[in-house]
Design a protein around this motif. Structure first.
Motif, PDB file in Angstrom:
ATOM      1  N   LEU A  43     -29.628 -19.251 -37.251  1.00  0.00           N
ATOM      2  CA  LEU A  43     -29.588 -17.795 -37.398  1.00  0.00           C
ATOM      3  C   LEU A  43     -28.407 -17.360 -38.260  1.00  0.00           C
ATOM      4  CD1 LEU A  43     -30.488 -16.476 -33.818  1.00  0.00           C
ATOM      5  CD2 LEU A  43     -31.995 -16.885 -35.765  1.00  0.00           C
ATOM      6  N   SER A  44     -27.274 -18.047 -38.107  1.00  0.00           N
ATOM      7  CA  SER A  44     -26.097 -17.673 -38.891  1.00  0.00           C
ATOM      8  C   SER A  44     -26.293 -17.934 -40.376  1.00  0.00           C
ATOM      9  CB  SER A  44     -24.869 -18.432 -38.386  1.00  0.00           C
ATOM     10  OG  SER A  44     -25.005 -19.825 -38.623  1.00  0.00           O
ATOM     11  N   LYS A  45     -27.241 -18.816 -40.721  1.00  0.00           N
ATOM     12  CA  LYS A  45     -27.507 -19.131 -42.127  1.00  0.00           C
ATOM     13  C   LYS A  45     -28.564 -18.218 -42.740  1.00  0.00           C
ATOM     14  CE  LYS A  45     -26.370 -24.040 -41.529  1.00  0.00           C
ATOM     15  NZ  LYS A  45     -26.895 -25.432 -41.572  1.00  0.00           N
ATOM     16  N   VAL A  95     -28.061 -12.034 -44.878  1.00  0.00           N
ATOM     17  CA  VAL A  95     -27.453 -10.845 -44.282  1.00  0.00           C
ATOM     18  C   VAL A  95     -28.465  -9.705 -44.303  1.00  0.00           C
ATOM     19  CG1 VAL A  95     -25.599  -9.148 -44.493  1.00  0.00           C
ATOM     20  CG2 VAL A  95     -25.153 -11.563 -44.999  1.00  0.00           C
ATOM     21  N   GLY A  96     -28.555  -8.992 -43.204  1.00  0.00           N
ATOM     22  CA  GLY A  96     -29.503  -7.889 -43.113  1.00  0.00           C
ATOM     23  C   GLY A  96     -30.764  -8.233 -42.367  1.00  0.00           C
ATOM     24  N   THR A  97     -30.965  -9.522 -42.041  1.00  0.00           N
ATOM     25  CA  THR A  97     -32.116  -9.901 -41.224  1.00  0.00           C
ATOM     26  C   THR A  97     -31.766  -9.736 -39.750  1.00  0.00           C
ATOM     27  OG1 THR A  97     -31.413 -12.221 -41.196  1.00  0.00           O
ATOM     28  CG2 THR A  97     -32.940 -11.549 -42.935  1.00  0.00           C
ATOM     29  N   TRP A  98     -32.792  -9.674 -38.926  1.00  0.00           N
ATOM     30  CA  TRP A  98     -32.571  -9.513 -37.494  1.00  0.00           C
ATOM     31  C   TRP A  98     -31.814 -10.709 -36.916  1.00  0.00           C
ATOM     32  CZ3 TRP A  98     -31.323  -7.668 -33.244  1.00  0.00           C
ATOM     33  CH2 TRP A  98     -31.685  -8.203 -32.007  1.00  0.00           C
ATOM     34  N   GLY A  99     -32.172 -11.920 -37.329  1.00  0.00           N
ATOM     35  CA  GLY A  99     -31.495 -13.102 -36.809  1.00  0.00           C
ATOM     36  C   GLY A  99     -30.018 -13.105 -37.134  1.00  0.00           C
ATOM     37  N   HIS A 100     -29.673 -12.786 -38.376  1.00  0.00           N
ATOM     38  CA  HIS A 100     -28.265 -12.750 -38.775  1.00  0.00           C
ATOM     39  C   HIS A 100     -27.532 -11.626 -38.054  1.00  0.00           C
ATOM     40  CE1 HIS A 100     -24.737 -12.090 -41.368  1.00  0.00           C
ATOM     41  NE2 HIS A 100     -24.836 -13.383 -41.635  1.00  0.00           N
ATOM     42  N   THR A 101     -28.191 -10.496 -37.872  1.00  0.00           N
ATOM     43  CA  THR A 101     -27.575  -9.373 -37.163  1.00  0.00           C
ATOM     44  C   THR A 101     -27.248  -9.752 -35.724  1.00  0.00           C
ATOM     45  OG1 THR A 101     -28.757  -7.764 -38.533  1.00  0.00           O
ATOM     46  CG2 THR A 101     -27.919  -6.990 -36.406  1.00  0.00           C
ATOM     47  N   LYS A 127     -39.783 -14.042 -32.771  1.00  0.00           N
ATOM     48  CA  LYS A 127     -40.683 -14.202 -33.909  1.00  0.00           C
ATOM     49  C   LYS A 127     -40.351 -13.226 -35.036  1.00  0.00           C
ATOM     50  CE  LYS A 127     -44.626 -16.220 -31.498  1.00  0.00           C
ATOM     51  NZ  LYS A 127     -46.094 -16.161 -31.254  1.00  0.00           N
ATOM     52  N   ARG A 128     -39.230 -12.542 -34.897  1.00  0.00           N
ATOM     53  CA  ARG A 128     -38.850 -11.538 -35.890  1.00  0.00           C
ATOM     54  C   ARG A 128     -37.497 -11.843 -36.526  1.00  0.00           C
ATOM     55  NH1 ARG A 128     -41.316  -6.388 -35.375  1.00  0.00           N
ATOM     56  NH2 ARG A 128     -42.997  -6.296 -33.846  1.00  0.00           N
ATOM     57  N   TRP A 129     -37.018 -13.067 -36.381  1.00  0.00           N
ATOM     58  CA  TRP A 129     -35.683 -13.381 -36.880  1.00  0.00           C
ATOM     59  C   TRP A 129     -35.514 -13.047 -38.360  1.00  0.00           C
ATOM     60  CZ3 TRP A 129     -32.937 -13.413 -32.920  1.00  0.00           C
ATOM     61  CH2 TRP A 129     -33.133 -14.220 -31.803  1.00  0.00           C
ATOM     62  N   ASP A 130     -36.548 -13.280 -39.162  1.00  0.00           N
ATOM     63  CA  ASP A 130     -36.412 -13.070 -40.607  1.00  0.00           C
ATOM     64  C   ASP A 130     -36.771 -11.649 -41.038  1.00  0.00           C
ATOM     65  OD1 ASP A 130     -39.068 -13.277 -40.008  1.00  0.00           O
ATOM     66  OD2 ASP A 130     -39.580 -14.601 -41.688  1.00  0.00           O
ATOM     67  N   GLN A 131     -37.077 -10.785 -40.100  1.00  0.00           N
ATOM     68  CA  GLN A 131     -37.429  -9.404 -40.446  1.00  0.00           C
ATOM     69  C   GLN A 131     -36.171  -8.597 -40.749  1.00  0.00           C
ATOM     70  OE1 GLN A 131     -39.786  -7.418 -37.478  1.00  0.00           O
ATOM     71  NE2 GLN A 131     -39.985  -5.528 -38.648  1.00  0.00           N
ATOM     72  N   PRO A 132     -36.165  -7.803 -41.810  1.00  0.00           N
ATOM     73  CA  PRO A 132     -34.999  -6.947 -42.086  1.00  0.00           C
ATOM     74  C   PRO A 132     -34.715  -6.030 -40.904  1.00  0.00           C
ATOM     75  CG  PRO A 132     -36.446  -7.030 -43.996  1.00  0.00           C
ATOM     76  CD  PRO A 132     -37.180  -7.704 -42.878  1.00  0.00           C
ATOM     77  N   ILE A 133     -33.451  -5.929 -40.551  1.00  0.00           N
ATOM     78  CA  ILE A 133     -33.078  -5.167 -39.364  1.00  0.00           C
ATOM     79  C   ILE A 133     -33.465  -3.701 -39.506  1.00  0.00           C
ATOM     80  CG2 ILE A 133     -30.737  -4.842 -40.260  1.00  0.00           C
ATOM     81  CD1 ILE A 133     -31.817  -5.085 -36.553  1.00  0.00           C
ATOM     82  N   ARG A 145     -36.892   0.652 -37.615  1.00  0.00           N
ATOM     83  CA  ARG A 145     -37.859   1.701 -37.952  1.00  0.00           C
ATOM     84  C   ARG A 145     -39.162   1.487 -37.182  1.00  0.00           C
ATOM     85  NH1 ARG A 145     -38.136   0.593 -42.861  1.00  0.00           N
ATOM     86  NH2 ARG A 145     -36.200   1.661 -43.413  1.00  0.00           N
ATOM     87  N   GLU A 146     -39.593   0.241 -37.076  1.00  0.00           N
ATOM     88  CA  GLU A 146     -40.830  -0.057 -36.354  1.00  0.00           C
ATOM     89  C   GLU A 146     -40.696   0.246 -34.865  1.00  0.00           C
ATOM     90  OE1 GLU A 146     -43.571  -3.966 -35.235  1.00  0.00           O
ATOM     91  OE2 GLU A 146     -42.238  -4.035 -36.984  1.00  0.00           O
ATOM     92  N   LEU A 147     -39.532  -0.051 -34.311  1.00  0.00           N
ATOM     93  CA  LEU A 147     -39.316   0.174 -32.879  1.00  0.00           C
ATOM     94  C   LEU A 147     -38.957   1.621 -32.559  1.00  0.00           C
ATOM     95  CD1 LEU A 147     -37.260  -3.036 -31.973  1.00  0.00           C
ATOM     96  CD2 LEU A 147     -39.702  -2.630 -31.615  1.00  0.00           C
ATOM     97  N   GLY A 148     -38.623   2.400 -33.570  1.00  0.00           N
ATOM     98  CA  GLY A 148     -38.265   3.793 -33.337  1.00  0.00           C
ATOM     99  C   GLY A 148     -36.837   3.980 -32.875  1.00  0.00           C
ATOM    100  N   ILE A 149     -35.930   3.128 -33.374  1.00  0.00           N
ATOM    101  CA  ILE A 149     -34.520   3.185 -32.982  1.00  0.00           C
ATOM    102  C   ILE A 149     -33.690   3.648 -34.168  1.00  0.00           C
ATOM    103  CG2 ILE A 149     -32.529   1.793 -32.266  1.00  0.00           C
ATOM    104  CD1 ILE A 149     -34.476  -0.022 -30.779  1.00  0.00           C
ATOM    105  N   TRP A 150     -32.776   4.554 -33.920  1.00  0.00           N
ATOM    106  CA  TRP A 150     -31.851   4.974 -34.966  1.00  0.00           C
ATOM    107  C   TRP A 150     -30.416   4.723 -34.513  1.00  0.00           C
ATOM    108  CZ3 TRP A 150     -34.870   8.370 -32.132  1.00  0.00           C
ATOM    109  CH2 TRP A 150     -34.204   9.277 -31.306  1.00  0.00           C
ATOM    110  N   ASP A 151     -29.485   4.778 -35.473  1.00  0.00           N
ATOM    111  CA  ASP A 151     -28.101   4.389 -35.206  1.00  0.00           C
ATOM    112  C   ASP A 151     -27.438   5.321 -34.195  1.00  0.00           C
ATOM    113  OD1 ASP A 151     -28.284   2.288 -36.960  1.00  0.00           O
ATOM    114  OD2 ASP A 151     -27.468   3.408 -38.664  1.00  0.00           O
ATOM    115  N   PRO A 152     -26.571   4.762 -33.346  1.00  0.00           N
ATOM    116  CA  PRO A 152     -25.821   5.580 -32.390  1.00  0.00           C
ATOM    117  C   PRO A 152     -24.624   6.236 -33.068  1.00  0.00           C
ATOM    118  CG  PRO A 152     -25.171   3.306 -32.166  1.00  0.00           C
ATOM    119  CD  PRO A 152     -26.251   3.332 -33.224  1.00  0.00           C
ATOM    120  N   PRO A 153     -23.881   7.068 -32.343  1.00  0.00           N
ATOM    121  CA  PRO A 153     -22.606   7.562 -32.889  1.00  0.00           C
ATOM    122  C   PRO A 153     -21.667   6.398 -33.186  1.00  0.00           C
ATOM    123  CG  PRO A 153     -23.262   8.808 -30.946  1.00  0.00           C
ATOM    124  CD  PRO A 153     -24.196   7.646 -31.035  1.00  0.00           C
ATOM    125  N   GLN A 154     -20.609   6.669 -33.909  1.00  0.00           N
ATOM    126  CA  GLN A 154     -19.677   5.611 -34.299  1.00  0.00           C
ATOM    127  C   GLN A 154     -19.153   4.880 -33.068  1.00  0.00           C
ATOM    128  OE1 GLN A 154     -16.475   6.938 -36.762  1.00  0.00           O
ATOM    129  NE2 GLN A 154     -15.628   4.904 -37.061  1.00  0.00           N
TER     130      GLN A 154
END
Length: 324
Positions: A107-109, A112-118, A269-275, A280-289
């Motif tokens: 996953l660390s390899k 950057v920006g994929t779910w696995g790396h995140t 099964k989503r490790w390579d999906q862009p975070i 967006r698919e799950l309906g989640i947006w960023d929290p406050p800082q």
């Protein structure tokens, strides 16, 4: 009218009712299962709730509370899984989440920006491991026990996908998010126990003895022995408290309520999906800082250090094999 001898026979046949009797209790349905009757379950629920309120860091008590108070929430979560193709695959495969089943190095390899790396970056940044989750003990149905296991082992996934750290405000925000998304009673009770961080802590025996030596010290709540921390672990500062009420709690409730049921997500099964696409698919947006204990650069250095140690260990193992 019964005779005296008949009454004695009748009374002798009356069996006392014991709420905690083990008679007739089912045998364990899976490894680690501890069957409870309703009296024992109620006793465990009350005891674990009190223990969790006294110390929200007691993971074993929080876990026991979740299992003994789940009620109809787990069948509802299972129905959500059965209504989803990913959820049905989860119930069929029953994957587990720990360092033995997830290849952290791979996953660390990942880019950057994929779910696995995140996810692996979040682990490094927060200094946690997925191997610390309590096993399920008190749920009788094996399938429902797995639903609880899945919810529990994916806790770090919820942190990572939401972008929340492991600070007290972030943990409280995630509990509110989970309450809105999963509807488990324990999430509300856990959030309630976490709200003890809003109130002054009871003085420790050391502080109490220190103040009793000079009662005037009771007038200053911050007057403590030098060995005592100025702010107890797990307590919120006034600034954190204000931000949680104004920013984190509203975000967590709205986001959790509108997001797709996360119990149905097959994260592995989503490790390579862009975070960004995943959120967006799950309906989640960023929290406050969010406040973080480590910066991204520190997390990167930690990951590189761990990678170097693993490579050294492999090289040493290869040398030993050649010598043999």
């Amino acid at each position: 009218m019964l005779s005296l001898s008949a009454k004695r026979v009748f009374v002798s046949q009356i069996k006392p009712v014991s709420f905690f009797s083990r008679r007739g209790k089912a045998s364990p349905a899976y490894d680690g299962h501890i069957p409870l009757n309703w009296g024992e379950n109620a006793f465990m629920a009350v005891g674990s709730a009190l223990a969790a309120l006294a110390d929200p860091r007691r993971g074993d008590m929080v876990a026991a509370l979740g299992e003994t108070t789940a009620g109809s929430a787990l069948p509802r979560l299972r129905d959500q899984m059965l209504a989803s193709s990913e959820g049905r695959a989860l119930l069929k495969d029953r994957p587990r989440v720990n360092t033995s089943t997830v290849d952290m190095v791979a996953l660390s390899k990942m880019p950057v920006g994929t779910w696995g790396h995140t996810y692996v970056t979040w682990l490094d940044r927060c200094g946690v491991t997925p191997d610390t989750r309590e096993p399920v003990h008190y749920i009788d149905d094996p399938e429902l026990a797995y639903v609880m296991t899945r919810y529990r082992e994916c806790h770090d996934f919820y942190h990572a996908v939401c972008g929340l750290s492991v600070s007290v405000p972030s943990e409280l925000a995630l509990k509110v998010f989970e309450l809105a998304n999963f509807g488990l009673p324990s999430t509300a009770l856990s959030a309630l126990s976490g709200l003890s961080a809003f109130f002054p802590a009871l003085p420790s025996p050391t502080t109490l003895a220190y103040k009793l030596s000079r009662p005037i010290r009771f007038l200053n709540p911050y007057d403590k022995p030098p060995s005592e921390p100025k702010r107890p672990l797990g307590r919120l500062t006034p600034h954190q408290r204000d931000r949680f009420v104004r920013e984190f709690a509203p975000w967590a409730f709205r986001c959790g309520a509108s997001a797709r049921p996360l119990i149905t997500a097959y994260w592995e099964k989503r490790w390579d999906q862009p975070i960004d696409d995943l959120k967006r698919e799950l309906g989640i947006w960023d929290p406050p800082q969010v406040e973080w204990g480590k910066s991204l650069s520190e997390a990167k250095r930690e990951r590189e250090r761990r990678k170097a140690l693993e490579e050294t260990s492999k090289a040493n193992g290869a040398e030993q094999a050649l010598e043999v």
